[in-house]
Every structure is written in C-alpha cells, then in structure tokens.
Design a protein around this motif. Structure first.
Motif, mmCIF file in Angstrom:
data_model
loop_
_atom_site.group_PDB
_atom_site.id
_atom_site.type_symbol
_atom_site.label_atom_id
_atom_site.label_comp_id
_atom_site.label_asym_id
_atom_site.label_seq_id
_atom_site.Cartn_x
_atom_site.Cartn_y
_atom_site.Cartn_z
ATOM 1 N N VAL A 180 118.044 -34.232 69.396
ATOM 2 C CA VAL A 180 119.104 -33.555 68.650
ATOM 3 C C VAL A 180 118.551 -32.266 68.052
ATOM 4 N N PRO A 206 125.253 -36.943 75.175
ATOM 5 C CA PRO A 206 125.164 -36.712 73.727
ATOM 6 C C PRO A 206 126.453 -37.146 73.044
ATOM 7 N N THR A 253 124.646 -31.896 80.608
ATOM 8 C CA THR A 253 125.956 -32.439 80.272
ATOM 9 C C THR A 253 127.036 -31.777 81.122
ATOM 10 N N ASP A 278 121.894 -30.468 72.041
ATOM 11 C CA ASP A 278 120.593 -31.069 72.309
ATOM 12 C C ASP A 278 119.552 -29.997 72.601
ATOM 13 N N ALA A 308 121.257 -38.056 71.188
ATOM 14 C CA ALA A 308 121.139 -37.324 72.448
ATOM 15 C C ALA A 308 119.862 -37.741 73.148
ATOM 16 N N THR A 347 126.787 -37.040 82.141
ATOM 17 C CA THR A 347 125.483 -36.393 82.256
ATOM 18 C C THR A 347 124.930 -36.590 83.660
#
Length: 804
Positions: free
Chosen positions: A182, A151, A121, A234, A178, A144
């Motif tokens: 998760v 996410p 991310t 995540d 995500a 991302t």
C-alpha cells in the motif's frame, strides 16, 4: 462483437406504436378522445426504466486469462452492451442486439497480452442500453493480471446512512490491502461537498494499512447527501476505488442525538495501564473520559479530556494511575461522553443496557517492544540500572531503563540474537562492561561494550569454530568375515543459542576471574548428519585462550552390542585459535614397565547430542552453569558444569573435563525426575539449580534431587533470588525462587522447604524467560516476556519467606 439477429428492433418499435394507437382509440371510445388538432405528449406507455447490469468474477482463471461475466436485464428489450477494460491493458467489447432480448449473460474470457505486468490491476466496466435509449448505471469490477487478489479499500466507520452535521468534522476509518504493498490510502467525495484527501506511506511499505482521516463539513454545505469513496494506490501506482458510502447531511438543530460510547479495558489491569474510550455524536463530542470504582461503588480514580465539539468522533487511550497497592483488587470500569448539546451518556451494550466492566488490578507494568519482535533472553546490568533484552526478530538488543521506565536506543548486533550473558570479572558476581550475545542466525558471539555510544555498541564478533565429531566402530565384514574399522562423521550446526558466562580462577568471594569460558548450546538444523537431524550440542569456548570443548562426558559408556569410539576435531574460523584435535581416536599411554596401553573414549552415540532449545544459565559468581535439554519429551536430561576442576590429566592430551556432570549422574537425574524441560535456573554460587517441567525439580551441583516445587507447566522460565546461596541459608529474604505459571501469576517458592509462599498476580502469563535482579535500594525486580511485551514486577526489600 454482435449477437445473432432474430427479430428487428424496428418490429419492437412498431409494436409499441400499435399499442399506443390502440390506447388512443380506447380513450376515444370512452369519451376521452383528444380534440381535433391536439398533440399527444408523454403517452403513459413511454419506456423510462433503465436497464440493470451486474458483473461476476470468474473462478480460478490461469495467469494468462481474465474471466468474468456480465448480466444485463431490461423489462422490454436490450439494444446494446459495452464492456471496457483499462489499466493493466485496454480493450473494448461491444454487443448489439437485433432481436427482442430482455436478459443476456455474457461470459468473457480475455487473454492477457504478454506486455501486461504481473499483478497489474484491470478495471472492467460495463453499461447497457435499451431500445428506448435508456442507459444503465455503470457496473465495475477490479481484476488483476496473474490471478492475484486485487487492491481493496473500505470505509470501516462511520457506517452508511449515519448523519453528518454541517460545521463538524467527520472522522473516517479507512483500511486497505494490496498484494504489491500500500502506497496511498485516501478518499474522494461527491454530492453535497467535493473534496479529497489521502495518506502517503513511506519507507518499507506494508501489504495492508489502516488510517483515521478527518473530513470537515463546511457550514455552507446545502446538499442533503454526501458520498465518500475510498481509494488505494499500490507500489505499481495502480489506483483502485472502493465501495462508496453515502451519509445524510443535516443542520445541528435538526439532530437530537445521544453520544454513542464504546470502551475497552483489560480484564486484568495494571496500576499503570490503559483504558480505551471512543465516542461519536453527529453534533460533536466535548467530553470523553472514564471512572474506576470499587465493587462497592466508591470512586478510585477518574480521568477525562475536553474538546470544542468540532469533531463528531473522539478517540482516546487513557493511561491509568490507579492508587491501589494490594493485589489483586476487583474494580469496575465505566466510560462516558458528553456531546455539544450537553447530553451525557455512558458506554452501553448493543442491547442498550449500561456497560460496566469488572477488572482485577494486578501487580507489575507491561511495556510493548518499540519495534515489535520477540524476546529470547534478558540480563540486568546493575551499574546503569538497565535491562538488556535480545530481540530475535529485530537483530538488536532492546535497552530498558528502569529509572524512568522507558526504552532507549536499541543496540544492533548479529543475526537472530538469542542468549545473552555478561563478561565475568570476579567471584563476587561483578560484571564487566561487555555483554556477550549469541547470534543464532550465524556462528558468532557479539561483544557489546556498554560504555560506548548512548546505550552501548557492538565492537566485535567472535567467530565460533566448526567442530566435527566422528565415531569409529569395529564391525565384521559380511564378505570376508574380517574385522574392519568404520569412521563416521557427524557434522552439527555451529550456531549458538543459549549462553552462560563462567571463568576459571579462585573460589573465594571476590577472587578475580582468569580465563573466560563461555558455555553455549547450538541451534540445530534438519541438514545435520544422520542420526542427529534437528539435534543440537553443548560446547564451551575459552574466549581468553581461543580454544574449545565439545560436551561428550554425558554420553560416555558402551551401548548394548555396540562400541563407538569418539573422535572430535576443531577447525578454526576467521583465524581465531587453531585447527586441533579435541579428542583423538586413540592415545598411547606409557606404563611403568615400559609398555603401553591404548586410551580411547567410548560413548553411547544416541546420548551425544541434545534436543532443540537446550537451556544454559550461569551462576551469579560465574563458577557454574546449569544445562537443561529442551524439547517436549519426557526424560529430558539435566547437567551441570563447573569451571574450576579443569581437565583430567591422565592421557598425554587431556580430553575429559572434570567439571562436566558424569554420565551416571545424568542418567540418575533422568530416573529421579523423568520430566521435560521448559526453563532452568541456578542460584548465586551454583550449589543449587532447578529445571522447570510439569513441576520444578531442584537439585544440587552433583544432580542429586533435593525437592520439587509444585508449579504448573508452562513455556515460562524461572529464577532464584540474586543472593540465594548454598543448599540452605538462614536469610529468609533470599531463600526464594520465582517460577512462571500457565496462569497470569508469578509463583514464589522457598528453596529449602519447597513450599509456595506467595503468588504475584500479573496481567498476562509469562511465555519466555524470567529474570530476578536486585536494585541498589534492595528491591527485587522480576522481568518476564509476555505476549504483550515485557512485564516488570517490583517486590519490596522486606519480602520474606514464611517457611521456617
């Protein structure tokens, strides 16, 4: 990075000073000049408005780039923009303006360094400053690496602006998603009260999650607004904030509210079903419940729970106990709640009108599978009063205990268990303590010993052999005009699908079984030999002698203009049994005069295989089995198998099993029915069988059509009463057949006069097998798989047909 200079920022400031001096002169001309020596403070033209910044994600960037744009606006003029990237990689972009710019859009193409992990991310934040030194709020964007969905975390309830009462608990509904699963879902607060909480997930992580969390607001809170920001972490330990939600904080005496009640109940309620009720009120909920009444308004049953009022939201799924035994019966369902101030209200529609749900109370009770999945087949074992169901998606047998209506510990078996049957003990229908399970994800049969462990245990996997079929055809050479022989191999999948337990031995009641013969269909694959791609076969395995038979009898005969001679070979697996020829290409049979003649099996090659999901089911006395060709095609074949007649002993090596339906009988069945197959059933002694399609066709052991049940086509199955015997019986309690419908009912037919004698309403349509079993007290239990799980319906032991 710097923009191209055009006009000096100092010029803007000089213009502002000039405007200010002009304003002072104007005021002096109007008699409002300041006294000599007075200082002018906070002139009315001071710039105090903050710039505005927005960010937009780019469209379809390649994996190696991040695309986004930043737009900044100011009423007078921008001075600088700062963009920062953090997380998967770090970068800073500064832009300073040397000219009067009131709006600027910056399209950014950021190249991702090779060291940035795929899916990581990147948090992009931007801020603008104007010439007066005012700074904008920080705008943020989540991207991302690899162009994957970032996410996300959201608060689904309560909605923004909802009141929050001091000293009460606020129930937050959080959801997150995500790409890299998760790990954590939680929230942080700011404003009137600072706190944080989260839920950490363990085991196998999911790509989405939803939780309910409780936020307790202390009495000591003095602020008026509370901001709650969700966050998600995540599996790469990347933490992302969601959109913040702001609530109004109030004292209890400031709130004059009415409970907001929502409810959910199925339109078809079982006696033991569920009613969902949720109520929220800023001052807290003290009572939550429901009422079920007749259409005339008489109370049938009610239930409620009490609380101390500390929670602003209360949620409960009630389990009903509806005292009704006539089905279907229409009723109304209404939910209610009372808040901490004693105010009561009922569920309402968004328009404000009172919500009163109408439902039908129906027979049966449905239990969801504990671990989810899909049921392929089921069997009832009377000695322990348990039902065993093959869960094809969980590689296990579900164990349902009818005595207390609970699921017990499942039994782990092989890959993708499909068909299930019992080890036969005698012609009286007595089962052994071993279940046989077809592992359609492999090529084995699981042996499950029901006396081991708490619910049973797999003790062995029988390896099924590899069976190859060949056609040997004489054709004329196009070059030499000579007759030559072609041998073509057909390699089918050996993965078992449905199974039926039969046994050799005597035919009298309670005669002991000798050899155990397991009839099974196979799961086809697209990789099979042409022309049999995605077509299965029917076979049996003599588990006692470790020998095999490949069903070809239904295809015997010669096609127009073509003669295919059959050859079949068995190749043992795991050292079980031996390699052998099941059907030789040619056998020489001696005649009384000393000469010989050649004996071969000629087939119609297009009739050798069967379509996918070919059903197989054994009779209650383990003598016979019914076979129904699957697939959504009209003209599907029905067949029977009888374990008693044995092999035709004419050739030196017997190859034809006389218990398999003859080819002319199979074609006659197709001519009489011309239907698709959606399920099969067979009565206790195998004298009567049925195949369900657009209607249900009932036939005898020679495939002669006896009659038709006018049932509705569906994916659900059928079954006979466990004691239904022969073509006709004088016992009206057992001359029954149970057929699933496309409607939420189980239809009951008389198997001699073929009339529907009853219809049992249930909650959902049956979409899988139907199994009928009889308990020790004589009650009939019907079991069917539905979209919600497993549905069980109990009929009294005095239920009878009315057709004489």
């Amino acid at each position: 990075m710097r923009a191209t200079p055009m006009t000096s920022v100092h010029a803007i400031r000089r213009a502002r000073a000039f405007a200010l001096r002009a304003a002072v002169i104007a005021m002096a001309a109007g008699g409002l000049a300041a006294c000599s020596g007075d200082e002018l403070i906070d002139p009315p033209f001071a710039d105090t408005v903050k710039p505005r910044v927005t960010m937009t994600r780019g469209n379809n960037p390649p994996d190696s780039l991040l695309l986004f744009s930043v737009t900044a606006k100011d009423d007078i003029g921008l001075k600088a923009i700062r963009i920062q990237l953090s997380g998967g990689f770090n970068a800073t972009i500064d832009t300073t303006f040397n000219s009067a710019v009131q709006e600027f859009t910056y399209s950014v193409t950021a190249r991702v360094p090779a060291s940035a992990p795929l899916g990581s991310t990147v948090i992009v934040s931007s801020m603008a400053e104007d010439g007066a030194g005012n700074k904008s709020d920080t705008a943020s964007l989540v991207l991302t690496v690899g162009n994957l969905a970032p996410p996300s975390a959201v608060i689904t309830s309560p909605t923004a602006g909802s009141p929050v009462v001091r000293g009460k608990a606020l129930v937050l509904s959080l959801s997150g998603r995500a790409t890299f699963r998760v790990r954590t879902l939680g929230f942080v607060t700011s404003g009137a009260y600072l706190t944080a909480d989260s839920t950490v997930f363990g085991g196998i992580l999911a790509d989405s999650a939803a939780v309910l969390d409780t936020l307790v607001i202390p009495d000591s809170v003095s602020g008026t607004t509370l901001t709650v920001t969700p966050f998600i972490t995540d599996s790469l330990n990347q933490r992302t904030l969601g959109m913040p939600v702001t609530y109004t904080v109030q004292r209890p005496d400031q709130v004059e509210s009415v409970p907001k009640v929502t409810t959910g109940a199925a339109a078809r309620l079982e006696v033991t079903d569920t009613v969902f009720v949720e109520a929220s009120d800023p001052v807290g909920i003290t009572t939550l419940g429901y009422e079920i009444r007749t259409i005339a308004g008489a109370l049938v049953v009610a239930d409620s729970v009490q609380s101390d009022g500390s929670f602003s939201t209360l949620v409960r799924t009630f389990t009903t106990r509806i005292p009704i035994s006539t089905f279907p019966t229409p009723v109304t369902v209404q939910a209610f709640a009372r808040n901490a101030n004693g105010v009561r209200d009922v569920a309402r529609f968004t328009s404000g009108a009172i919500r009163l749900d109408t439902a039908q109370v129906v027979a049966g009770y449905t239990r969801p599978l504990p671990d989810g999945g899909k049921i392929a087949d089921a069997i009832y074992f009377p000695r322990n009063n348990r039902l065993y169901l093959s869960n094809i998606e969980r590689n296990q047998l579900e164990v349902y205990n009818l005595a207390d209506s609970t699921f017990r510990q499942p039994i782990i078996v092989g890959s993708r268990p499909w068909g299930i049957s019992a080890w036969p003990r005698n012609r009286g229908g007595v089962m052994g303590d071993t279940l046989l399970v077809a592992n359609s994800g492999g090529t084995t049969i699981s042996y499950v010993d029901l006396l081991r462990g708490t619910t049973g245990q797999e003790v062995y996997r029988y390896p099924l052999p590899n069976i190859l079929a060949y056609s040997v055809t004489s054709v004329r050479s196009q070059t030499t005009d000579e007759v030559i022989t072609e041998r073509t191999v057909y390699d089918f999948s050996d993965r078992p699908q449905y199974v039926a337990s039969t046994c050799t031995g005597g035919t009298s009641d309670n005669a002991p079984c000798e050899d155990v013969v397991l009839v099974y269909s196979t799961t086809p694959t697209p990789g099979q030999s042409t022309p049999f791609s995605s077509k299965g076969t029917v076979r049996y395995e003599n588990l006692s002698k470790q020998s095999s038979h490949f069903f070809f009898e239904q295809s015997m005969g010669q096609a127009a203009g073509r003669a295919d001679t059959l050859e079949i070979e068995r190749f043992a697996a795991g050292g079980v049994g031996s390699d052998s020829t099941l059907v030789p290409f040619r056998q020489r049979i001696p005649l009384p005069d000393g000469s010989f003649f050649d004996y071969s099996i000629v087939i119609r090659i297009d009739q050798l295989a069967f379509r996918d999901t070919t059903y197989v089911r054994n009779s209650g006395n383990f003598r016979r089995a019914v076979i129904g060709e699957g697939g959504p095609v009209l003209g599907s074949r029905g067949m029977m198998y009888d374990a008693v007649p044995g092999m035709d002993l004419t050739p030196p090596l017997p190859v034809i099993d006389r218990g398999v339906s003859r080819s002319m009988d199979v074609s006659d069945y197709v001519a009489n029915t011309f239907a698709r197959v959606q399920g099969v059933g067979i009565n206790f002694d195998g004298e009567l069988a049925a195949i369900k399609g657009d209607s249900t066709y009932v036939f005898d052991r020679t495939l002669r059509l006896q009659g038709i049940f006018q049932s509705r086509g569906s994916t659900g199955g059928l079954d006979f009463h466990p004691l239904n015997r022969g073509l006709n019986t004088g016992d009206l309690r057992t001359r029954l057949a149970f057929v699933a419908s496309s409607e939420p009912v189980i239809e009951i037919y008389d198997s001699w006069c073929f009339k529907r004698v009853a219809s049992v309403p249930i909650r959902d349509p049956i979409i899988g097998p139907v199994r009928a079993s009889m308990r020790s007290d004589g009650a009939i239990v019907l079991v069917g798989a539905t979209i919600r799980g497993v549905t069980l319906v109990q009929l009294p032991d005095n239920f009878t047909t009315t057709c004489n």
